[in-house]
Design a protein around this motif. Structure first.
Motif, short mmCIF file in Angstrom:
data_model
loop_
_atom_site.label_atom_id
_atom_site.label_comp_id
_atom_site.label_asym_id
_atom_site.label_seq_id
_atom_site.Cartn_x
_atom_site.Cartn_y
_atom_site.Cartn_z
N GLU A 75 -10.31 -5.94 7.47
CA GLU A 75 -10.33 -5.69 5.84
C GLU A 75 -11.73 -6.10 5.28
OE1 GLU A 75 -8.24 -4.02 3.56
OE2 GLU A 75 -7.18 -3.72 5.47
N LEU A 114 -3.48 -10.20 0.24
CA LEU A 114 -4.82 -9.65 -0.41
C LEU A 114 -4.71 -8.92 -1.45
CD1 LEU A 114 -6.97 -9.00 3.02
CD2 LEU A 114 -7.26 -11.09 1.28
N ASN A 115 -3.93 -7.60 -1.48
CA ASN A 115 -3.38 -7.11 -2.72
C ASN A 115 -2.92 -7.67 -3.81
OD1 ASN A 115 -4.33 -4.43 -1.10
ND2 ASN A 115 -2.26 -4.14 -0.59
N TYR A 156 1.08 3.33 3.50
CA TYR A 156 1.92 2.26 4.44
C TYR A 156 3.53 2.76 4.06
CZ TYR A 156 4.72 -0.94 6.86
OH TYR A 156 5.64 -1.68 7.55
N SER A 158 3.75 -14.07 -1.92
CA SER A 158 3.02 -13.70 -0.68
C SER A 158 2.80 -15.21 0.21
CB SER A 158 1.55 -13.24 -0.90
OG SER A 158 1.72 -12.01 -1.37
N LYS A 172 0.84 -9.64 10.02
CA LYS A 172 -0.48 -8.56 9.68
C LYS A 172 -0.22 -7.94 8.40
CE LYS A 172 -1.77 -8.03 14.41
NZ LYS A 172 -1.80 -7.32 15.73
N LEU A 173 0.90 -7.35 8.31
CA LEU A 173 1.49 -6.54 7.09
C LEU A 173 1.31 -7.36 5.66
CD1 LEU A 173 2.40 -3.86 5.94
CD2 LEU A 173 4.83 -4.75 6.51
N HIS A 174 1.77 -8.50 5.65
CA HIS A 174 1.69 -9.43 4.68
C HIS A 174 0.40 -10.00 4.17
CE1 HIS A 174 5.66 -8.82 2.88
NE2 HIS A 174 6.15 -8.75 4.22
N GLY A 226 0.77 -1.11 -0.05
CA GLY A 226 -0.02 -0.04 0.00
C GLY A 226 0.82 1.32 0.03
N VAL A 240 -6.65 -9.16 10.52
CA VAL A 240 -6.42 -8.41 9.30
C VAL A 240 -7.56 -8.64 8.59
CG1 VAL A 240 -5.15 -7.80 7.44
CG2 VAL A 240 -3.98 -8.05 9.55
N LEU A 241 -7.88 -9.83 8.26
CA LEU A 241 -9.13 -10.23 7.39
C LEU A 241 -10.25 -9.70 7.78
CD1 LEU A 241 -7.91 -13.98 6.74
CD2 LEU A 241 -7.66 -11.97 5.30
N LYS A 264 -2.19 -8.42 4.52
CA LYS A 264 -2.97 -7.37 3.52
C LYS A 264 -2.11 -7.29 2.26
CE LYS A 264 -4.16 -3.04 4.78
NZ LYS A 264 -4.31 -1.86 5.36
#
Length: 134
Positions: A125, A86-87, A23, A62, A79-81, A20, A121-122, A83
């Motif tokens: 999001e 998902l990206n 971030y 990922s 947590k960061l990964h 992102g 995170v899920l 997201k």
């Protein structure tokens, strides 16, 4: 142009796409001279060199990251990964399968921490429903 500068320039758009723009740009903006050394290194090496190699697609990378971070017990990075996953187009079921696979090899405590981090995170999001209180 130095090789590290070229890798940084190659890695920065990849890092932004996966993690992102907000971030990444906030991480760079908050870095003082000391921390900027790390920002340059991670952007050049992890994102320019490793993620910039097109041998593996981003979804595969990922999945690998989620497994390795589970093994290392790095919940904040998980947590960061998540997201990032998902990206990169991973589904909730693919993320779950990666974490279950990592749990089988890394152990229940590592897997539990990874699942808790990913779940947070899920839900945040909006790809998992938040369980309603009774």
């Amino acid at each position: 142009m130095s090789e590290d500068k070229a890798l940084f320039d190659k890695g920065l758009p990849i890092r932004r796409a996966v993690l992102g723009t907000d971030y990444v740009d906030n991480s760079l903006a908050r870095a003082d001279e000391f921390m900027m050394a790390f920002q340059r290194a991670t952007t050049a090496w992890a994102w320019g060199w490793a993620w910039g190699d097109d041998t593996l697609d981003r979804k595969t990378r990922s999945l690998m990251n989620l497994a390795m971070l589970t093994a290392l017990g790095k919940a904040p990075e998980i947590k960061l990964h998540v997201k990032g996953a998902l990206n990169n187009g991973l589904t909730v079921d693919e993320i779950k399968a990666a974490l279950l696979h990592a749990t089988a090899y890394c152990g229940i405590p590592a897997g539990l921490d990874a699942f808790k981090a990913a779940h947070e995170v899920l839900v945040a999001e909006g790809v998992l429903p938040q369980k309603k209180s009774a």
